[in-house]
Scaffold this motif. Structure first.
Motif, PDB file in Angstrom:
ATOM      1  N   GLY A   1      -8.717   3.661   0.094  1.00 58.74           N
ATOM      2  CA  GLY A   1      -7.526   3.093   0.698  1.00 58.74           C
ATOM      3  C   GLY A   1      -7.698   1.661   1.146  1.00 58.74           C
ATOM      4  O   GLY A   1      -6.764   1.062   1.684  1.00 58.74           O
TER       5      GLY A   1
ATOM      6  N   VAL B   1       0.861  -1.182   0.000  1.00 55.94           N
ATOM      7  CA  VAL B   1       0.000   0.000   0.000  1.00 55.94           C
ATOM      8  C   VAL B   1       0.896   1.230   0.000  1.00 55.94           C
ATOM      9  O   VAL B   1       1.979   1.230   0.591  1.00 55.94           O
ATOM     10  CB  VAL B   1      -0.942   0.010   1.235  1.00 55.94           C
ATOM     11  CG1 VAL B   1      -0.144   0.086   2.531  1.00 55.94           C
ATOM     12  CG2 VAL B   1      -1.953   1.148   1.164  1.00 55.94           C
TER      13      VAL B   1
ATOM     14  N   GLY C   1      -2.401   5.708   0.552  1.00 54.79           N
ATOM     15  CA  GLY C   1      -3.386   4.666   0.827  1.00 54.79           C
ATOM     16  C   GLY C   1      -3.425   4.316   2.301  1.00 54.79           C
ATOM     17  O   GLY C   1      -4.497   4.101   2.882  1.00 54.79           O
TER      18      GLY C   1
ATOM     19  N   GLN D   1      -4.438   6.494  -4.733  1.00 53.52           N
ATOM     20  CA  GLN D   1      -3.336   5.888  -3.988  1.00 53.52           C
ATOM     21  C   GLN D   1      -1.987   6.169  -4.636  1.00 53.52           C
ATOM     22  O   GLN D   1      -0.977   6.302  -3.954  1.00 53.52           O
ATOM     23  CB  GLN D   1      -3.541   4.370  -3.864  1.00 53.52           C
ATOM     24  CG  GLN D   1      -4.610   3.982  -2.870  1.00 53.52           C
ATOM     25  CD  GLN D   1      -4.511   2.515  -2.468  1.00 53.52           C
ATOM     26  OE1 GLN D   1      -3.428   1.958  -2.361  1.00 53.52           O
ATOM     27  NE2 GLN D   1      -5.642   1.881  -2.262  1.00 53.52           N
TER      28      GLN D   1
END
Length: 575
Positions: A574, A193, A197, A303
């Protein structure tokens, strides 16, 4: 360098601890932060003070030269200038003319302040300046105490800008998460991630900010006060004295950017810059994340975006539209517009200085291995991972209170909390730690008399600063206390934010009602604060009576629901 190379391993704690200790003693945040940076450099330079000073300068230049940080510094200057145009072009006056006749009670003025603060969610300084000046005269005319006006500003603007969805706070918070990644020595690809995010995932765990924001609306709508605020509101309603006798109010925006123009004030000059910032900022972030490309969905675009550059584009639109509106509607000439840009830049200089030093002390802590030392000590001590969010929350509260800067606290703690959480628990706890860290940082801002945002709230509400802090502390303590309960429940296994957050809101309602009933009875004052007209000439403590389906409360609740829906829509990106 690692902490093992130091003469004593515990010296790795010196940069942040010195900054905290000096801030407690001197109350000078800038000096204290620089001292922390310098001591970090001193450790690296083998205790050579001249080399340490030179290295400190290198670190300051290094953080400013970072592409992300450079864009961020420029965007906050643009936001300061845009806010100056909204005020000086007469946009605030137009807003007062438009809505003033609908504000007839102290409750109306408080609810209006709350909802405007929600609408301007892109920067706490901007929101404090615009909201404070838009509603100060209306609050004064309707017998709202200056203390209450300052509380509504302070406990609305910082929380909402913390979770955006478009704000310079987001840019800074994401930059701190990136620093945490570097301290933990893993990349976004390894974690699965991006920093942005992870920030989105942390929003539901920012429990304190949600509670602080909710309390402002709940207390304003119900008019149920307690603590020193109960006394302040009774004084204001019963005597008309919105300031305590012998109080010393701080200066207002007119000393920084001058008086607003009364030549053709227009709502266009209020709404157009704000809407431009929002639209350009969101679209730019979507575009920079590749949202215009085939196969890239919205969640992926947000993101992968360049947050700082997207916000920079938005802030330039904010400034440009404000300037064009002021010139086009004839509220100022080109010379006045140019001066307004410079005056707006000036309002952000202290913020810029704190930001640069906050980045630098985070860099200093990274260089001496502070995060690595803390991780090794905590892992070796066997601290249960389930208690880590509570520990981080309390640590953030303490540091932010003593230093007076939530951003400095984020700079100190984020590079420690992310590696520690990753080692003790794993990636799953990182959103929780980030959310509670940001919340604890803002609690410290709310109760610290040396906090820049708290000072600004006093300035733009025209309040005595000490009175503002003293009246806000009980409310901030209530929200923090409920947050601690929520984190204790997390520690025993209730790990869903979407269960803990509604439960925390319910607990806050119970706490406010109980504290209000107890304090009002103890002081012989009404539980529901009446209007000045309801009190009459005999100053008897009669109970207030308010409708909840009148236009302003309904509009306020509708705006808040729409805003929170937008926030949680971003949260879903996210996931």
């Amino acid at each position: 360098m690692t902490y093992q190379a130091l003469p004593f391993a515990a010296l790795a704690l010196a940069p942040p601890l010195l900054a905290i200790a000096l801030a407690m003693y001197t109350r000078q945040v800038l000096v204290s932060l620089f001292a922390g940076v310098w001591v970090g450099a001193l450790l690296i330079a083998d205790f050579n003070p001249i080399a340490a000073t030179a290295l400190s300068m290198d670190w300051l230049v290094e953080v400013v030269r970072s592409p992300f940080d450079t864009k961020f510094l420029i965007l906050i200057m643009f936001m300061g200038a845009g806010a100056a145009f909204i005020y000086k072009s007469g946009g605030i006056l137009a807003l007062e003319h438009w809505i003033g006749h609908r504000v007839n009670t102290a409750r109306d003025s408080q609810v209006l302040t709350w909802v405007i603060g929600v609408f301007i969610f892109f920067d706490s300084y901007t929101s404090t300046i615009v909201t404070g000046n838009a509603t100060r005269d209306l609050s004064e005319d309707n017998n709202t105490s200056r203390e209450m006006h300052a509380y509504v500003l302070d406990s609305t603007t910082s929380p909402v800008t913390t979770f955006g969805p478009v704000s310079n706070w987001i840019g800074y918070q994401v930059s701190m998460i990136i620093v945490g990644f570097e301290a933990a020595r893993f990349s976004a690809d390894e974690l699965g991630v991006t920093a942005f995010g992870l920030f989105l995932q942390s929003i539901p765990w920012n429990i304190y900010c949600f509670l602080a924001f909710f309390m402002v609306g709940f207390i304003s709508l119900t008019q149920r006060f307690y603590g020193p605020m109960l006394d302040a509101e009774w004084r204001s309603r019963s005597t008309g004295q919105t300031l305590r006798e012998d109080a010393t109010p701080l200066s207002d925006v007119s000393t920084d950017v001058g008086e607003p123009s009364e030549a053709n004030p227009s709502l266009v000059n209020f709404f157009a810059p704000i809407l431009s910032l929002l639209a350009v900022g969101i679209v730019s972030m979507w575009w920079l994340g590749g949202g215009h490309q085939p196969g890239v969905d919205i969640a992926t675009a947000f993101q992968e975006t360049d947050v700082a550059l997207g916000l920079l584009y938005g802030s330039f639109a904010f400034l440009a539209v404000g300037m064009v509106g002021a010139l086009g509607l004839g509220t100022m000439d080109l010379d006045e517009a140019s001066d307004t840009v410079i005056d707006g830049f000036k309002t952000m200089m202290i913020a810029a200085a704190i930001i640069v030093l906050a980045w630098s002390i985070g860099h200093a802590a990274e260089q001496v291995g502070t995060a690595e030392y803390i991780v090794d000590v905590m892992v070796g001590s066997g601290v249960p991972g389930s208690l880590l969010p509570l520990i981080v929350f309390v640590a953030a509260m303490f540091i932010a209170f003593t230093t007076g800067t939530s951003w400095g606290t984020m700079a100190i703690l984020t590079p420690l909390a992310i590696p520690l959480g990753y080692e003790l628990v794993g990636a799953s706890v990182l959103p929780v730690l980030i959310g509670v860290l940001f919340g604890g940082s803002i609690w410290g801002d709310h109760v610290s008399p040396i906090s820049d945002t708290t000072v600004m709230s006093s300035i733009f509400a025209g309040s005595d600063h000490v009175d503002h802090v003293n009246t806000q502390i009980p409310f901030a303590m209530t929200a923090a206390g409920v947050t601690v309960i929520a984190l204790l429940l997390y520690a025993v296994g209730l790990t869903s934010a979407f269960v803990l957050l509604p439960l925390s809101i319910a607990l806050v309602v119970v706490a406010v009602l109980g504290l209000n009933k107890f304090d009002a009875k103890r002081k012989g004052l009404p539980e529901v604060m009446p209007t000045a007209d309801e009190i009459g000439e005999d100053d008897e403590p009669v109970e207030g009576s308010y409708g909840y389906l009148t236009s302003l409360p309904v509009i306020a609740v509708t705006v808040v629901i729409a805003y929170l829906s937008l926030v949680f829509l971003f949260v879903s990106f996210g996931g």
